[in-house]
Every structure is written in structure tokens, then in C-alpha cells.
Design an enzyme around this catalytic site. Structure first.
Site, short mmCIF file in Angstrom:
data_model
loop_
_atom_site.label_atom_id
_atom_site.label_comp_id
_atom_site.label_asym_id
_atom_site.label_seq_id
_atom_site.Cartn_x
_atom_site.Cartn_y
_atom_site.Cartn_z
N ASN A 202 -6.70 11.88 -8.33
CA ASN A 202 -5.76 11.29 -7.39
C ASN A 202 -4.78 10.42 -8.15
O ASN A 202 -5.18 9.51 -8.89
CB ASN A 202 -6.49 10.41 -6.37
CG ASN A 202 -5.49 9.66 -5.52
OD1 ASN A 202 -4.83 10.24 -4.68
ND2 ASN A 202 -5.34 8.36 -5.78
N HIS A 345 2.93 10.54 -0.82
CA HIS A 345 4.30 10.03 -0.79
C HIS A 345 4.44 8.90 0.22
O HIS A 345 3.95 9.00 1.34
CB HIS A 345 5.26 11.17 -0.45
CG HIS A 345 6.67 10.71 -0.27
ND1 HIS A 345 7.49 10.39 -1.33
CD2 HIS A 345 7.40 10.46 0.85
CE1 HIS A 345 8.67 9.99 -0.88
NE2 HIS A 345 8.64 10.01 0.44
N THR A 413 -1.42 14.70 0.74
CA THR A 413 -2.73 14.06 0.63
C THR A 413 -2.69 12.58 0.98
O THR A 413 -3.73 11.96 1.19
CB THR A 413 -3.27 14.24 -0.80
OG1 THR A 413 -2.18 14.08 -1.72
CG2 THR A 413 -3.89 15.61 -0.99
N GLU A 414 -1.49 12.00 1.01
CA GLU A 414 -1.35 10.59 1.42
C GLU A 414 0.06 10.38 1.96
O GLU A 414 1.03 10.76 1.32
CB GLU A 414 -1.54 9.63 0.24
CG GLU A 414 -2.94 9.49 -0.23
CD GLU A 414 -3.09 8.46 -1.36
OE1 GLU A 414 -2.21 7.60 -1.53
OE2 GLU A 414 -4.10 8.55 -2.08
N ASN A 415 0.13 9.76 3.13
CA ASN A 415 1.42 9.27 3.65
C ASN A 415 1.10 8.26 4.74
O ASN A 415 0.28 8.53 5.62
CB ASN A 415 2.26 10.43 4.21
CG ASN A 415 3.56 9.97 4.84
OD1 ASN A 415 3.81 10.16 6.03
ND2 ASN A 415 4.41 9.33 4.06
#
Ligand code: NOJ
Length: 584
Positions: A202, A345, A413-415
């Protein structure tokens, strides 16, 4: 008339030109279209995420070894308020409750990470495998699957076993590659019959830059100008090795996918008509996302990184570049080692060219890029200092990925967005706005042809936010960290996200506005619940302080006297003010 073969050649040439044009990202075209109402492709996967150190707690339970974050957070002055992840959300004990929260949201997937020292306490597989740690992850995976939630599992979300740091210097040392591969292989062996989505690393950018260049993160090293490049080099090789391990040993029987999760802020040229700004913005993105994405898709570092770091190293009188090199064999081994790309992001910067002298002192990853970062003061910035809400940057980044890396399969995977700790406001309208706009830009990107398969809201719960401790809250669910049971309360954004998931997109303006209104209505009752619980725990604390003979004088002063005196002062000033107003 042109002869037939000449026409053919022309066609081929035109095709080549078209293809190479398709490879180029157009920096001069930034369309801020209005909100798009429509749906995501069928089967689009909606999720939320977490990571082991940020949520599990149980830092020294059931045979777990120490990680670099356990050690780092226990050192005074490294983390806001000297917070630690010792107990965090107690996720280790509450995973069944948390699965219910995911069900409530109707999530399709849950992204979590495996703590390496929880299952291999020293980091070296041949030393010892901690079966209790394995059992925990087995139960978590089984429980998710029973509830029809697909696990997306990260192998490394920053919690390196401390022994590997002490013995070898962590990611500065090439031996990490084999140790990490052994750990990954063990995970494939034990969990791979049920886990089909693996993320090796990650956000390796943070590991390299904040762990080995600025020292803000564990292990806290400040090896400016070299440390980050070396750490990244070993991480990229470790990723490739693990991908090959899966490919040769497990893919046949397990049929899963192995990717990497990269974080990337978008960099927009300050002036899109100025070539220097365009080049500087491209450098920003290449030094961020491209640093890791280019090797795994194309087999080498971005040319611009090699040029800039190489030239500066020469000026500094160094014999070789501070950016390590890959051998021809390594290049072909690395190329194409990514079944899907994870994108984390959050924000965007404006970028302009700025030269830094390449003298020996002051060399760093940051000055190697020759650029300056700017923000628009009108951009909303609700929580973290670095996080400005700039939704259109998300679409730009996703399109950049499409053009640069051959339109790979992407999972976001991330926001998400944070708020400050002091804020116990569950009516998080600004988060609703952030999710609404960012998810909409992702929908536009899919319409542009970007191959996004899933989206992960960051994060399911409020949790330990690294060097910021608990002072920044990213959760859809609020966690009351002062209460030892760590109760969770839904913020308004839970209701809003749930509607997006149920509809698989945005129906029309009226309906979406209705979602927002209803979501905000529901949160006031949760707010009351939280307020009541807080009053109860403050009262309990006061009673504890009064009854506890060991209560220190200081505690009494900070927890009772100061707030009481402050309240009295405010009251007296208000009365005095009213008195003055009356007299006038
Ligand atoms: C990226 C990291 O992967 C995650 O752990 C962190 O919570 C978010 N950034 C927000 O800072």
C-alpha cells in the site's frame, strides 16, 4: 493515383500516429463538465477500507511481534498527543460488529491489511509462525465471505516487523525482498483458497519518502536524497518477486489477482498554455505515481526521473545516480507484474517549474523534481492540512493512468476526506459533498473509457491516522476513542454512500438532493446518542476521579477545574455583556 502499397504504408503510418497519440495524455484539455447523472457498469464493486495498524489494536496480544509502528509511536514526540495504535478501534476483537456495519452499507468488498508481525513475529518465516494470528485472519475472511463481502487483502500497509528493521535496516536492505516473499507465500498458502484479490504494497511512496527521507513516519529515518530511492527500489523488486511467486505457484489453483496500491495526488499545470508548467506537472506525477507504476507496467523508472536525478547526481560529483538502476534481466522480470492497479487518491496540487541548485547540501527527493506546489485558496479543506477537495483532479489522474499504462484494470483502493478530532459532528455534509463529487468524476472517467472496476471509500471507521494520531478522522463511522469499548456511530455520509451503492450511481438531481437531505436528517438522532454517551462518560470520569484515592492533582485540575472555570468565565462575561448592553 498512389500505388496500392503506398496507400497501405500511409494507412499504417496513420495508425501508428493515432496509436502513439492515444498514448499521450493531453495536458492542455481540462474539461470541468457539470454533474453527470447515470449509473456505473453492472458488477461494479463498492467497498470501504482499513489497515491493520490503524484499526486492529491488540498490539501485543496472542503472540504478535512488534512492528516498526509499535516502536515508533511509543517514542515521545513522534505522534500528535503521543497517541499510539495500541488499542485503536479494537478491530481485532470487534470484526463481527464491523462486518455488520459493512452489511448495513451493502458493501461488495472490504479492504483490510494483514499485520506481518502478527503472523510472523520476527518477520522471518523460519523463526516462528504465530498460529493465533493466522486464526484471526481466517475468522475475519470466513466471516466476510459468509456475509457475501469480498475480501481485498493488502500484504504490506506499513507495519514492518521491528526485528527486520533492527537487524537489517528495513527497506534499505535487499534481504527484505526474500523475507517479504516468504511472508506473502505463507499468506497465499493459508488464505489464498478464499482471497482472490491481493495487494502487495500500500502506498510505497509514503513508505519510502516519509519513512526514509523525511522521517515523519516509522522507522523515522532521514536519509535525504538517497534513502527513499533505495527503499523504493527494494519495494518494487519485492513486489515483482511476489507477483511471480503467485503466478508460478498459486495462480493455477487459486485463480486470483495480484496488484499494487499506489497513491497519487494529481498535478495540474498552473498555466496550461505554458510548456514549462506542463513539464513540471508531468514531473510531479511521474515522481509520485510513475515512480512505481512505470517499473511494474513498463519495466523501468520514468525517463524524466532518470534524467533529473542522474543529472543532479553528476553535478554533485557522484559517480553514479542516486536513483538506482535495474539490470536488463530485472527489467524484463518486472515488466507486466500487475494484474490490477490500486489507486489511492485524495487531492490535487497546481504545479509550476522551479529550479533548485544541485549542490551537495540540501539534496532531496523534493528538490530533485525542480517544481513548486500551489493550492487554490478557494478549494475546500475540511480536515487534514494537505487535503483539498478538487474532484476534477481525480478524473484527470484516472485518464493519465489509462493513457500511460495501457488502460489497466483499476480498483480505487482509497478515496475520502477527514475532519478534525475536536469535531464530534456526525452531520458531515462536507464529506457527503466530497464523496458525491469525487465518485461522479470517477463515473465520468469510466465514460472516458478508463477501466475502473471498483471503489473503496477511505475509511470504514475513524482510526489511528499515523503521525497525526487520532486528531484526523476519515471514517464513515465515528469512533469514540475515549470510551474503552470504542463504540461506533454512523455519520450522515453512511446514509448517502449507501444510496449511491444501492442505485449503483446517481439517478437525477432531485433524488440525489433528497438523499442528502434525508442523510442529514438521520444524523441528528445519532448526534444525540453520541452526546448522551459523552455526558455519561464525562460523569463517570468525574466520579472515578473523585473516588480514586490515587487521582493526581494534575488530572483533577485539567479534567475538572479547568473546564469548570472556563465555563464560569464564559457565563460571567455573557452576563456582564448583557448588563452593558442594557445600560446603553
Ligand atoms: C494513505 C494511507 O494509505 C492511509 O493509511 C491513510 O489513512 C490515508 N492516506 C489518509 O492519510
Amino acid at each position: 493515383m498512389l500505388p496500392c502499397c503506398a496507400v497501405r504504408v500511409c494507412h499504417v503510418l496513420m495508425l501508428v500516429l493515432c496509436l502513439s497519440a492515444a498514448e499521450d495524455f493531453d495536458w492542455t484539455k481540462n474539461n470541468h463538465d457539470s454533474f453527470y447523472y447515470g449509473t456505473f457498469p453492472t458488477g461494479f464493486s463498492w467497498g470501504a477500507g482499513s489497515s491493520a495498524y490503524q484499526t486492529e489494536g491488540a498490539w501485543d496480544k496472542d503472540g504478535k511481534g512488534l512492528s516498526i509502528w509499535d516502536v515508533f509511536s511509543h517514542k515521545k514526540g513522534k505522534i500528535q498527543q503521543n497517541d499510539t495504535g495500541d488499542s485503536s478501534c479494537e478491530g481485532y476483537y470487534k470484526f463481527k460488529d464491523d462486518t455488520s456495519l459493512m452489511k448495513e452499507l451493502k458493501l461488495n468488498h472490504y479492504r483490510f491489511s494483514i499485520s506481518w508481525p502478527r503472523i510472523i513475529p520476527t518477520g522471518v518465516k523460519s523463526d516462528h509462525i504465530n498460529e493465533k494470528g493466522i486464526q484471526y485472519y481466517n475468522e475475519l475472511i470466513d466471516h466476510l465471505l459468509e456475509n457475501k463481502i469480498t475480501p481485498i487483502v493488502t500484504l504490506y500497509h506499513w507495519d514492518l516487523p521491528q526485528v527486520l528493521q533492527e537487524k537489517y535496516g528495513g527497506w534499505q536492505n535487499i534481504s527484505m525482498i526474500n523475507h517479504f516473499n516468504e511472508f506473502a507465500n505463507l499468506c497465499f498458502e493459508r488464505f489464498g483458497n478464499r482471497v482472490k484479490y491481493w495487494i502487495t504494497f500500500n502506498n510505497p511512496w509514503s513508505v519510502a519518502v516519509e519513512g526514509y527521507e523525511t522521517g515523519e513516519h516509522a522507522p523515522g529515518l532521514r536519509l535525504r536524497g538517497t534513502g527513499a530511492y533505495k527503499a523504493a527500489h527494494h519495494i518494487i523488486k519485492a513486489h515483482a518477486k511476489v507477483w511471480h511467486t503467485y503466478d508460478t505457484l498459486w495462480r493455477g489453483k487459486q485463480q486470483g489477482l495480484v496488484g499494487i496500491s499506489l497513491s497519487g495526488d494529481w498535478g495540474e499545470p498552473v498555466d496550461i498554455t505554458n510548456q514549462k508548467d506542463i513539464e513540471a506537472a508531468e514531473r510531479y506525477v511521474q515522481f509520485y505515481l510513475g515512480w512505481f507504476a512505470t517499473p511494474v507496467f513498463h519495466g523501468d523508472y520514468p525517463q524524466v526521473m532518470k534524467d533529473f536525478v542522474g543529472r543532479k547526481s553528476v553535478h554533485q560529483g557522484l559517480g553514479t545516480s542516486r536513483l538506482p538502476m535495474f539490470s536488463p534481466q530485472e527489467k524484463s522480470y518486472m515488466k507486466g507484474t500487475c494484474d490490477f492497479l490500486g489507486i489511492g487518491h485524495f487531492t490535487t496540487r497546481y504545479i509550476t517549474h522551479k529550479s533548485y541548485p544541485s549542490g551537495r547540501s540540501g539534496t532531496s527527493y523534493f528538490t530533485d523534481r525542480d517544481l513548486a506546489e500551489l493550492v487554490d485558496p478557494r478549494w475546500p479543506d475540511p480536515g487534514s492540512e494537505w487535503l483539498y477537495s478538487v474532484p476534477w483532479g481525480f478524473r484527470r489522474l484516472l485518464n493519465f493512468v489509462k493513457t500511460q499504462y495501457g488502460n489497466p484494470m483499476i480498483y480505487v483502493t482509497e478515496n475520502g476526506v477527514s475532519e478534525k478530532m475536536s469535531c464530534t459532528e456526525l452531520c458531515d455534509e462536507w464529506r457527503i459533498q466530497y464523496y458525491k463529487d469525487y465518485i461522479n468524476e470517477m463515473l465520468k472517467a469510466i465514460r472516458d473509457g478508463v477501466n475502473v472496476k471498483g471503489y473503496t471509500a477511505w475509511s470504514l471507521l475513524d482510526k489511528f491516522e499515523w503521525d497525526e494520531g487520532y486528531s484526523e478522522r476519515f471514517g464513515l463511522y465515528y469512533v469514540d476513542f475515549r470510551n474503552k469499548n470504542k463504540p461506533r456511530y454512523p455519520k450522515a455520509s453512511v446514509q448517502f454512500y449507501k444510496r449511491i451503492i444501492s442505485f449503483n450511481g446517481f439517478p437525477n438531481q432531485r433524488e440525489v438532493e433528497n438523499w442528502r437531505r434525508k442523510a442529514v436528517e438521520t444524523c441528528s438522532s445519532s448526534n444525540q446518542l453520541l452526546a448522551a454517551e459523552e455526558q455519561r462518560s464525562t460523569a463517570a470520569n468525574i466520579l472515578r476521579l473523585i473516588h480514586d484515592p490515587l487521582t493526581s492533582h494534575m488530572e483533577m485540575v485539567t479534567e475538572i477545574v479547568v473546564p469548570t472555570v472556563c465555563t464560569l468565565c464564559i457565563l460571567l462575561s455573557a452576563i456582564f455583556l448583557m448588563f452593558l448592553l442594557r445600560r446603553n
